[in-house]
Design a protein around this motif. Structure first.
Motif, mmCIF file in Angstrom:
data_model
loop_
_atom_site.group_PDB
_atom_site.id
_atom_site.type_symbol
_atom_site.label_atom_id
_atom_site.label_comp_id
_atom_site.label_asym_id
_atom_site.label_seq_id
_atom_site.Cartn_x
_atom_site.Cartn_y
_atom_site.Cartn_z
ATOM 1 N N ALA A 33 0.819 -1.215 -0.009
ATOM 2 C CA ALA A 33 -0.007 0.019 0.080
ATOM 3 C C ALA A 33 0.939 1.299 0.031
ATOM 4 C CB ALA A 33 -0.903 -0.045 1.292
ATOM 5 N N GLU A 34 0.313 2.310 -0.561
ATOM 6 C CA GLU A 34 1.139 3.704 -0.475
ATOM 7 C C GLU A 34 1.381 4.038 0.606
ATOM 8 O OE1 GLU A 34 0.373 7.586 -3.207
ATOM 9 O OE2 GLU A 34 -1.377 6.746 -2.051
ATOM 10 N N SER A 35 0.609 4.009 1.635
ATOM 11 C CA SER A 35 0.806 4.330 2.956
ATOM 12 C C SER A 35 1.967 3.595 3.931
ATOM 13 C CB SER A 35 -0.579 4.520 3.678
ATOM 14 O OG SER A 35 -1.146 3.178 4.007
ATOM 15 N N ALA A 36 2.087 2.298 3.382
ATOM 16 C CA ALA A 36 3.170 1.407 3.871
ATOM 17 C C ALA A 36 4.431 1.655 3.260
ATOM 18 C CB ALA A 36 2.602 -0.110 4.070
ATOM 19 N N LEU A 37 4.805 0.640 2.241
ATOM 20 C CA LEU A 37 6.224 0.364 1.535
ATOM 21 C C LEU A 37 5.982 1.316 0.386
ATOM 22 C CD1 LEU A 37 7.328 -3.237 1.826
ATOM 23 C CD2 LEU A 37 8.194 -1.206 3.149
ATOM 24 N N ASN A 38 5.088 1.765 -0.233
ATOM 25 C CA ASN A 38 4.724 2.529 -1.284
ATOM 26 C C ASN A 38 5.101 1.834 -2.486
ATOM 27 O OD1 ASN A 38 3.943 4.807 -2.885
ATOM 28 N ND2 ASN A 38 5.745 5.879 -2.352
#
Length: 468
Positions: A39-44
């Protein structure tokens, strides 16, 4: 040294076979975990999200085939180095996850309508190493920090094989095992896999390992021990692994470790620690104080602050923030079924308790996303639903899709004459690893679950004692 290398191969080979099988047993669940990481909010890494299931299957297969290769002595150099790289990657990933949870997720910048805005990152609270299997066997999954240490131990266990490869192995070591090595590694790997099988209360890895060794011995006996035959062995293990993965991907996990497994009483698993007269976990908030004498900040847990805030020596500390992160101070019992297990009706509000306390058999038709639901299975259940309703048995749809939009369009498209309820997407994906899937409940007990590939017929339902 040779026997130390044997031990290294047994420990690491057994671990990777079982680890691969545990994840392969629930490839969709593993893919959901990968989506969280991508997800963008994690590893992107959002470009990888559409391929999460394919990547999940490849990782499962890779762990299984590498585990067997290490035990058989096949492509020893390639196998050992690849396993070392995997261990290092898992170490980085679990360390990243643990740091995120311990230090806070931080923020990232994103363009919204041409304007750069700041958003909070998200932490993945479970690395997915053994996931639901640990929860379903020992009561909880490994924390990211524990997973980090597990991967570190695996790398240390692999070290003798790496050292032997780099400094001690002669040419004779770069070929399949001899008879003596076969016996040692066969017995050792069975013991190793059996221990893991006992931990996870699942005998399948033992039978799978036996089948893998049988393929290896048959090829050695009838085709010989030439290097080219290693690829035939790999093909045999691959076929066996892919048949298993295909079975659980198109249907449901062979061993269901989730709290919604068949036979489980959901009402009991939702009870709090207080209801069961057990101690709940204890959490505390981190408070920040500044030492007025040297200007240094100090973190004090809220549970400790209540004991020391009146102490004379504490007067030199000035409050800076009471809004720190929450940390676990003491382990305790937490319900296996989370509070977000809930079903809400547009007309009647939350009706979770009504469903679970219904003494009649009731059906939950679950599609976490109606736009991704299998069309053939949707039509099959819509036809079956009419027969179920004619018997006076309740049916509920459950989805995370918009009840007044996509879900309502879906219901009309398939002429489903029953109400759809709102549920949490993550919970619905956990209840049944299929879209759609069907759950048969009676007085809060899960009697049966079906995937989109196995929607039952009226004749099959008649076999259950549900008044059908």
């Amino acid at each position: 040294m040779k026997y130390l290398v044997y031990l290294s191969r047994i420990l690491v080979g057994s671990l990777f076979i079982v680890s691969g099988l545990i994840k392969a047993n629930d490839p969709k669940g593993f893919s959901y975990k990968l989506e969280e990481y991508f997800a963008e909010s994690a590893l992107n890494w959002p470009a990888l999200e559409p391929y999460a299931l394919v990547l999940a299957i490849l990782v499962c297969y890779g762990e299984i085939i590498l585990g067997f290769a290490l035990l058989f002595g096949a492509r020893f150099k390639l196998t050992t180095i690849t396993l070392a790289v995997l261990c290092l990657f898992f170490l980085w990933l679990t360390d990243y996850t643990a740091d995120c949870l311990e230090d806070g997720p931080g923020t990232y910048m994103k363009l919204v309508d041409g304007v750069e805005q700041e958003f909070e990152k998200t932490c993945v609270d479970d690395c997915g190493c053994f996931g639901d299997a640990m929860k379903g066997s020992i009561g909880r999954s490994l924390t990211p920090k524990e997973s980090f240490y597990k991967d570190l131990i695996a790398l240390i266990a692999l070290a003798p094989s790496l050292l032997w490869l780099l400094f001690g192995a002669g040419k004779e070591y770069f070929k399949l095992n001899g008879p003596k090595a076969d016996l040692v590694l066969f017995i050792g790997s069975l013991i190793g896999v059996a221990i893991w099988s006992w931990i996870f209360s699942w005998m399948f890895p033992i039978w799978f390992t036996l089948a893998g060794w049988a393929i290896y011995w048959l090829i050695k006996k009838y085709l010989g021990q030439e290097v080219k035959h290693e690829w035939i062995m790999a093909a045999g293990i691959t076929l066996m692994a892919l048949i298993f993965i295909w079975r659980v991907t198109t249907d449901l996990p062979l061993r269901d470790y989730r709290p919604y497994a068949e036979g489980n009483n959901l009402k009991e698993l939702r009870k709090s620690a207080e209801e069961l007269n057990l101690d709940p976990p204890v959490y505390a908030t981190e408070y920040t104080f500044t030492n007025s004498q040297n200007g240094k900040d100090t973190i004090v847990l809220s549970t400790d602050w209540l004991k020391i805030y009146k102490e004379p020596w504490f007067k030199k500390y000035e409050k800076k923030s009471f809004n720190g992160k929450s940390v676990l101070v003491k382990l305790g019992y937490e319900p296996l079924i989370p509070p977000d297990f809930a079903f809400e009706s547009i007309e009647n509000g939350e009706i979770t308790e009504d469903i679970l306390n219904d003494a009649r058999a009731s059906f939950l038709f679950i599609t976490y996303d109606v736009e991704k639901a299998d069309k053939k299975a949707s039509q099959s259940f819509a036809t079956l639903a009419t027969a179920i309703q004619n018997k006076g048995l309740p049916i509920y749809g459950a989805t995370s899709s918009d009840l007044t939009g996509a879900a309502e369009d879906y219901r009309h498209e398939y002429q489903m004459g029953f109400e759809f309820l709102q549920g949490d997407e993550k919970v619905l994906k956990t209840i049944v690893r299929s879209n759609p899937g069907v759950v048969l409940l009676k007085d809060g007990v899960v009697l049966k679950k079906w995937s989109s590939a196995s929607i039952p017929s009226s004749e099959e339902l008649a076999e259950y004692d549900i008044g059908f």
